[in-house]
Design an enzyme around this catalytic site. Sequence first.
Site, mmCIF file in Angstrom:
data_model
loop_
_atom_site.group_PDB
_atom_site.id
_atom_site.type_symbol
_atom_site.label_atom_id
_atom_site.label_comp_id
_atom_site.label_asym_id
_atom_site.label_seq_id
_atom_site.Cartn_x
_atom_site.Cartn_y
_atom_site.Cartn_z
ATOM 1 N N LYS A 174 -6.264 -1.041 -18.518
ATOM 2 C CA LYS A 174 -6.465 0.381 -18.811
ATOM 3 C C LYS A 174 -5.209 1.179 -18.481
ATOM 4 C CE LYS A 174 -11.428 1.052 -18.267
ATOM 5 N NZ LYS A 174 -12.440 1.677 -17.397
ATOM 6 N N GLU A 175 -4.396 0.633 -17.591
ATOM 7 C CA GLU A 175 -3.171 1.315 -17.180
ATOM 8 C C GLU A 175 -2.017 0.348 -17.422
ATOM 9 O OE1 GLU A 175 -5.151 4.106 -13.755
ATOM 10 O OE2 GLU A 175 -4.301 2.245 -13.018
ATOM 11 N N ASP A 225 -4.524 -1.879 -7.160
ATOM 12 C CA ASP A 225 -5.927 -2.190 -6.895
ATOM 13 C C ASP A 225 -6.491 -3.152 -7.930
ATOM 14 O OD1 ASP A 225 -6.720 -1.184 -4.542
ATOM 15 O OD2 ASP A 225 -7.673 0.621 -5.316
ATOM 16 N N LYS A 284 -9.710 4.847 -4.629
ATOM 17 C CA LYS A 284 -8.325 5.283 -4.451
ATOM 18 C C LYS A 284 -8.044 5.734 -3.017
ATOM 19 C CE LYS A 284 -5.068 8.660 -6.210
ATOM 20 N NZ LYS A 284 -5.015 9.979 -6.861
ATOM 21 N N ASP A 303 -0.295 9.414 -9.355
ATOM 22 C CA ASP A 303 -1.081 8.485 -10.177
ATOM 23 C C ASP A 303 -0.088 7.741 -11.063
ATOM 24 O OD1 ASP A 303 -3.364 9.456 -9.107
ATOM 25 O OD2 ASP A 303 -3.977 10.630 -10.850
ATOM 26 N N ASP A 306 -9.488 13.381 -3.635
ATOM 27 C CA ASP A 306 -8.387 14.349 -3.557
ATOM 28 C C ASP A 306 -8.927 15.718 -3.128
ATOM 29 O OD1 ASP A 306 -9.805 14.449 -5.939
ATOM 30 O OD2 ASP A 306 -8.075 14.861 -7.203
HETATM 31 O O1 LIG Z 1 -10.278 2.020 -7.225
HETATM 32 C C1 LIG Z 1 -9.378 2.729 -7.646
HETATM 33 C C2 LIG Z 1 -9.569 3.654 -8.690
HETATM 34 C C3 LIG Z 1 -8.505 4.421 -9.123
HETATM 35 N N1 LIG Z 1 -7.264 4.268 -8.574
HETATM 36 C C4 LIG Z 1 -6.129 5.088 -9.072
HETATM 37 O O2 LIG Z 1 -6.465 6.442 -9.042
HETATM 38 C C5 LIG Z 1 -5.701 7.156 -9.989
HETATM 39 C C6 LIG Z 1 -6.576 8.119 -10.759
HETATM 40 O O3 LIG Z 1 -7.475 7.418 -11.582
HETATM 41 P P1 LIG Z 1 -7.829 7.900 -13.053
HETATM 42 O O4 LIG Z 1 -8.706 6.901 -13.668
HETATM 43 O O5 LIG Z 1 -6.588 8.271 -13.773
HETATM 44 O O6 LIG Z 1 -8.720 9.158 -12.738
HETATM 45 P P2 LIG Z 1 -8.566 10.671 -13.185
HETATM 46 O O7 LIG Z 1 -9.933 11.245 -13.216
HETATM 47 O O8 LIG Z 1 -7.736 10.804 -14.387
HETATM 48 O O9 LIG Z 1 -7.797 11.256 -11.935
HETATM 49 C C7 LIG Z 1 -8.012 12.514 -11.352
HETATM 50 O O10 LIG Z 1 -9.128 12.484 -10.475
HETATM 51 C C8 LIG Z 1 -9.035 11.531 -9.407
HETATM 52 C C9 LIG Z 1 -10.287 11.639 -8.579
HETATM 53 O O11 LIG Z 1 -10.536 12.931 -8.216
HETATM 54 C C10 LIG Z 1 -7.767 11.791 -8.596
HETATM 55 O O12 LIG Z 1 -7.610 10.762 -7.651
HETATM 56 C C11 LIG Z 1 -6.567 11.793 -9.507
HETATM 57 O O13 LIG Z 1 -5.389 12.040 -8.796
HETATM 58 C C12 LIG Z 1 -6.762 12.837 -10.569
HETATM 59 O O14 LIG Z 1 -5.648 12.852 -11.442
HETATM 60 C C13 LIG Z 1 -5.054 6.120 -10.903
HETATM 61 O O15 LIG Z 1 -3.683 6.048 -10.622
HETATM 62 C C14 LIG Z 1 -5.777 4.850 -10.522
HETATM 63 O O16 LIG Z 1 -4.964 3.744 -10.665
HETATM 64 C C15 LIG Z 1 -7.059 3.366 -7.555
HETATM 65 O O17 LIG Z 1 -5.943 3.228 -7.065
HETATM 66 N N2 LIG Z 1 -8.124 2.619 -7.115
HETATM 67 MN MN LIG Z 2 -5.705 10.110 -14.606
#
Ligand SMILES: O=c1ccn([C@@H]2O[C@H](COP(=O)(O)OP(=O)(O)O[C@H]3O[C@H](CO)[C@@H](O)[C@H](O)[C@H]3O)[C@@H](O)[C@H]2O)c(=O)[nH]1
Ligand SMILES: [Mn+2]
Length: 630
Positions: free
Chosen positions: A12-13, A42, A180, A204, A347
Amino acid sequence: MDVFVCTADPFKEPPLSVVNTALSVLAYDYPPEKLSVYVSDDGGSELTLFAFMEAAKFGRFWLPFCKEYNIMDRCPDAYFKSNYSANSDTQFIKEMYENMKEKIENVVEKGNVTDEDLSSEEELEAFSKWKRGIFTPQQHPSVIQVLLESDKDKDTAGNPMPNLIYVSREKSKASPHNFKAGALNTLIRVSAVMTNAPIILTLDCDMFSNDPKTAERVICFMMDPPDQSKLGYIQFPQMYHGLNKADIYAVEFKQPFQINAMGMDGFRGPNHVGTGCFFNRRVFFGGPSSFVQPEMPELRPDYTPKKNLIKSPSIVNLAHQVSGCNYENQSNWGLKIGFKYGTLVEDFYSGYRLQCEGWHSMFYHPKRPAFLGDVPITLIDVITQHKRWFVGFLDVAFSKYSPLTFGVRSMGFLQSSIYVHYSLWAIWSIPIVAYAFIPQLALLNNISIFPKASDGWFLLYSFLFLGAYGQQCIEFIQGHSTTQRWWSDQRFWLIKGLTSYPFAAIEFVTKLIGIDASKGFNVTSKVVDDEQGKMYDQGIFEFGVASPMFVPLSMAAILNLVSFLYGFLMMINLDGFFVQMFIAGFGVMNSLPVLEAMVFRSDKGRMPTKITIISACLVFVLYGLSFCLH
Ligand SMILES: O=c1ccn([C@@H]2O[C@H](COP(=O)(O)OP(=O)(O)O[C@H]3O[C@H](CO)[C@@H](O)[C@H](O)[C@H]3O)[C@@H](O)[C@H]2O)c(=O)[nH]1
Ligand SMILES: [Mn+2]
């Protein structure tokens, strides 16, 4: 400065884009010997580690190149997509980049790293953990690889490289990993034993640096704020590249990310939004005047690790120990130390708790965005992402530290009311669902439920409607946006009111009573399918999948259209039904993309026929019920 880059799933990333993010910060205009980039994987993926090994090699060319030509776009992918001036040096570096890209993409396509992909004993050794025994993303030992070491590794111009460290914490199905927040806490510890820099930048994997001077500028604020002792973090807004012109899914999220943050800056400062944030390391260990001791001295924010030893066996062993999956048992991590656990919006929650402890924050919104991220480009991805956030917000609203109670006591009524506003956001589903269905059903039954247009009370309704919409529109225009994006934003608010908000509320309640249907943190996909990308650029909604979340949305679209047509064809008395006709008409205007996807489209992104049929039947049932009831 220690930079944390999080990634969680190589499919996905894409590792290539994670690498681009890391390179954009490695190339900061900042003393390289004082800069360390830690990557948290992760996904526990050898593909990501392989990508970073290649990035370490490419970085030795990329960093001096950026500095020599004083390049602004230090994310290689952004640079090569820009209008750069071509010469033999740019040609050379572009070939190097393409070469790295090809190698990484080949491995990702293949799905694993084989011995032929590796060129040295050291590299082979690094992958040995994947080859030995069980290794899945959910169950594996920790892997820590120092890929660049500042005092040994030099770039091609002979200058030191920053440190680059790959970390994949130990995972076991038996212990919770806290998504995260857990990953970031592991990085706080691993970086503490290796470099322990006083400032931490969290990113991120899809948010690359767009300005090489950012770190230097942040240092100025950190060194010289008016209330230095309390400044906990400096938050940049989340900004994106690749938005379509109208921003159809309102992913810019302008009010929360840009406008409200500016307002909060007048109190204790903006909320934390997960990425593009520089922290004072000390904030992770209690309030400004109440230090919480970590379990070992090496983790204290004022501990100075021995220089130039990050690869030494004792440090590497310690780093493995603190990244173990049982390390946090019976400790303060996630409770009083580090990022806080217990919600899907770590966050928001962690920033909030820091402000409760007495820390202040600062909002920094420079003209040239400091960071730029990817946006989800399909409707289902966006509403699923928002659903996750709203479940997370409800977790906070009903926790022991709820802003309604604990927050008001700790940070005062005004600042905490902003957190209350966010944490109870899903409640918007109630009025939005009511307005999407009730006036329309009443209209179909010839029942007038609002004051007549000639009635004095009508003015109040018009004032509230025009006032709320007018304010939002002005905020958009003042914030250098367009009326088109404002329109998308208000429409998407209604869409979320029928999809993400109610489904989040249901998910939260089912979780409370113990039927946990959610899958935890569902990572947003950053992969762009070419066809979907084209549709998105043209501003066309992408439905495509038969998600239950589309049912209330389609129902509202059908019901608004039918009731509006009914009112129109029956030449209903406009004085008595003006408000209802207006609401239905407004609903139809906002539903146009949905109606179009149900009726006129035949492409892959159209509304699945199944959803249209189910929704039409349910509207019929609703009408039947309303008819019987009255
Ligand atoms: O088990 C996990 C799940 C996610 N991530 C990382 O968390 C980040 C955010 O994940 P994403 O799927 O992009 O979520 P978003 O909803 O787009 O992210 C927003 O919402 C998240 C939760 O509120 C915040 O952590 C992010 O910074 C914010 O940009 C990414 O870099 C992931 O790789 C991890 O490291 N471990
Ligand atoms: Mn994101």
